[in-house]
Motif scaffolding. Structure first.
Motif, PDB file in Angstrom:
ATOM      1  N   TYR A   9      70.136  65.705   6.131  1.00  0.00           N
ATOM      2  CA  TYR A   9      71.426  65.249   5.634  1.00  0.00           C
ATOM      3  C   TYR A   9      72.506  65.512   6.680  1.00  0.00           C
ATOM      4  CZ  TYR A   9      69.178  65.132   1.029  1.00  0.00           C
ATOM      5  OH  TYR A   9      68.354  64.856  -0.028  1.00  0.00           O
ATOM      6  N   GLY A  10      73.502  64.599   6.719  1.00  0.00           N
ATOM      7  CA  GLY A  10      74.580  64.833   7.663  1.00  0.00           C
ATOM      8  C   GLY A  10      75.359  63.583   8.007  1.00  0.00           C
ATOM      9  N   SER A  11      76.000  63.598   9.168  1.00  0.00           N
ATOM     10  CA  SER A  11      76.821  62.493   9.651  1.00  0.00           C
ATOM     11  C   SER A  11      75.936  61.322  10.070  1.00  0.00           C
ATOM     12  CB  SER A  11      77.641  62.964  10.863  1.00  0.00           C
ATOM     13  OG  SER A  11      76.796  63.074  12.000  1.00  0.00           O
ATOM     14  N   ALA A  37      68.688  43.294   6.643  1.00  0.00           N
ATOM     15  CA  ALA A  37      68.665  44.357   5.637  1.00  0.00           C
ATOM     16  C   ALA A  37      70.083  44.830   5.382  1.00  0.00           C
ATOM     17  CB  ALA A  37      67.799  45.528   6.105  1.00  0.00           C
ATOM     18  N   SER A  38      70.309  45.353   4.205  1.00  0.00           N
ATOM     19  CA  SER A  38      71.653  45.798   3.827  1.00  0.00           C
ATOM     20  C   SER A  38      71.925  47.223   4.292  1.00  0.00           C
ATOM     21  CB  SER A  38      71.819  45.715   2.308  1.00  0.00           C
ATOM     22  OG  SER A  38      70.880  46.559   1.664  1.00  0.00           O
ATOM     23  N   VAL A  39      73.211  47.509   4.492  1.00  0.00           N
ATOM     24  CA  VAL A  39      73.693  48.877   4.713  1.00  0.00           C
ATOM     25  C   VAL A  39      74.823  49.077   3.715  1.00  0.00           C
ATOM     26  CG1 VAL A  39      74.716  50.528   6.309  1.00  0.00           C
ATOM     27  CG2 VAL A  39      73.110  48.813   7.163  1.00  0.00           C
ATOM     28  N   THR A  40      74.665  50.014   2.797  1.00  0.00           N
ATOM     29  CA  THR A  40      75.594  50.143   1.683  1.00  0.00           C
ATOM     30  C   THR A  40      76.246  51.520   1.623  1.00  0.00           C
ATOM     31  OG1 THR A  40      73.957  50.996   0.120  1.00  0.00           O
ATOM     32  CG2 THR A  40      74.084  48.596   0.367  1.00  0.00           C
ATOM     33  N   ALA A  41      77.281  51.614   0.793  1.00  0.00           N
ATOM     34  CA  ALA A  41      77.917  52.906   0.556  1.00  0.00           C
ATOM     35  C   ALA A  41      76.930  53.881  -0.068  1.00  0.00           C
ATOM     36  CB  ALA A  41      79.137  52.728  -0.341  1.00  0.00           C
ATOM     37  N   ALA A  42      76.019  53.364  -0.897  1.00  0.00           N
ATOM     38  CA  ALA A  42      74.991  54.219  -1.487  1.00  0.00           C
ATOM     39  C   ALA A  42      74.088  54.798  -0.402  1.00  0.00           C
ATOM     40  CB  ALA A  42      74.174  53.438  -2.501  1.00  0.00           C
ATOM     41  N   ASP A  43      73.777  54.000   0.613  1.00  0.00           N
ATOM     42  CA  ASP A  43      72.960  54.500   1.733  1.00  0.00           C
ATOM     43  C   ASP A  43      73.654  55.668   2.431  1.00  0.00           C
ATOM     44  OD1 ASP A  43      71.069  52.514   1.295  1.00  0.00           O
ATOM     45  OD2 ASP A  43      71.921  51.163   2.787  1.00  0.00           O
ATOM     46  N   THR A  44      74.971  55.539   2.630  1.00  0.00           N
ATOM     47  CA  THR A  44      75.699  56.608   3.323  1.00  0.00           C
ATOM     48  C   THR A  44      75.784  57.860   2.461  1.00  0.00           C
ATOM     49  OG1 THR A  44      77.908  55.906   2.573  1.00  0.00           O
ATOM     50  CG2 THR A  44      77.057  54.886   4.573  1.00  0.00           C
ATOM     51  N   MET A  45      75.863  57.692   1.146  1.00  0.00           N
ATOM     52  CA  MET A  45      75.889  58.852   0.256  1.00  0.00           C
ATOM     53  C   MET A  45      74.544  59.575   0.288  1.00  0.00           C
ATOM     54  SD  MET A  45      78.036  57.319  -2.991  1.00  0.00           S
ATOM     55  CE  MET A  45      77.952  58.837  -3.941  1.00  0.00           C
TER      56      MET A  45
END
Length: 326
Positions: A9-11, A37-45
């Motif tokens: 987990y991290g930046s 492929a998608s990159v979403t806010a959920a992915d960053t969380m």
């Protein structure tokens, strides 16, 4: 093949690009060459391990599923021996949840998973985020809030992935739509069909005299208590961003009157999701739903993609352009 890998987990800088073995489809699976492929806010969380209670499901010390990404679009390259629904060369799109992610050059997915033939009139980039944005919004508006013709819907975060889809879907279902966004995104939200647009940098929508049947907070920036005064007597506050406050409000909401609701779209049964995806397919094919793409990145630029999503300023969707020519 190349695949994004998140070992802790991290930046965004914890994300690495690795060479891994190309997957081999099981008897009931198809091997998809991923074009986008998608990159979403959920992915960053998930990358951050946020909120912390989510780590009980995602992995305590590091992600259980190290390859990020859920939405994808691509071409079937090979078939498991038992596959009957698809052929090699089929263009398909869909979503993989709670398994190996889609930020890779190839993925395997069961033929009875959340996968369908891509509408011919949209690109792979436009198809890849559909199951992240539009599928969530149709579930929240139609299945959870039971949207009806003539209702007034407030969409918070109307310029994001879920929001741009929600504006179009709410209008399709016959609702009056008010979108909430920043100054720079007002024209986009209006062009998508919103009847009214509130610039949250200039106006506090929670202090409005307007009453709404549904408040759909796509980004979790507000709360049920803050929105109670703008809901009508039977109004519903819905948000896909679960936190402890929303969980508590759901538990104490009365059977009648104003309510707070949440649903984990990705955890619904595949048959339920496929019914909604089929409806979205038809809307996409008929030009009644469009996918808003802000930026696209290569696999090698995955760190930059996550950094941009983390700014909170994206419009619509962010995609990885992996093998795509469109």
């Amino acid at each position: 093949m190349k695949s994004v890998f998140c070992s802790k987990y991290g930046s965004p800088h914890v994300l690495q690009l690795r060479e891994v073995n190309k997957p081999v489809p099981k008897p009931n699976e198809i091997l998809v060459k991923v074009h986008a492929a998608s990159v979403t806010a959920a992915d960053t969380m998930i990358r951050k391990g946020s909120p912390y209670f989510g780590r009980l499901f995602l992995g305590l010390m590091k992600p259980k599923n190290p390859v990020p990404g859920t939405g994808f679009s691509g071409v079937v390259e090979s078939l498991g021996e038992d596959v009957k629904q698809f052929l090699e060369g089929d263009e398909v799109f869909g979503e993989i949840v709670l398994s190996v992610g889609t930020n890779a050059e190839y993925v395997c997915i069961p033929e009875d998973g959340l996968v369908a033939r891509k509408p011919k009139n949209i690109s792979h980039k436009e198809a890849a985020p559909v199951c992240d944005g539009a599928l969530t919004s149709i579930n929240f508006l139609k299945e959870l809030a039971k949207i009806e013709k003539g209702q007034h819907v407030l969409i918070i975060g109307a310029s994001g992935s879920l929001g741009t889809a929600a504006v179009q879907l709410a209008k399709h279902f016959g609702a009056k739509v008010t979108g909430v966004c920043s100054t720079s995104n007002k024209a986009l939200v209006k062009a998508l069909g919103a009847d009214q647009v509130i610039d949250y940098t200039k106006e506090d929508y929670t202090k409005s005299n307007q009453q709404y049947d549904i408040v759909y907070d796509t980004v979790g920036k507000s709360s049920f208590p803050n929105c109670k005064n703008i809901l009508n007597n039977d109004g519903i506050y819905i948000s896909p961003v679960l936190n402890l406050q929303l969980l508590f409000q759901m538990l104490v909401s009365p059977k009648k009157g104003k309510k707070a609701k949440f649903d984990a779209t990705g955890l619904k049964s595949i048959p339920e999701l496929k019914i909604m995806l089929s409806e979205l397919q038809k809307l996409l094919e008929n030009g009644k739903l469009t996918t808003v793409i802000d930026k696209s990145y290569s696999l090698e630029e995955i760190v930059s993609a996550h950094e941009y999503v983390d700014t909170g300023r994206k419009k619509g969707n962010i995609v990885l352009d992996i093998h795509s020519q469109n």
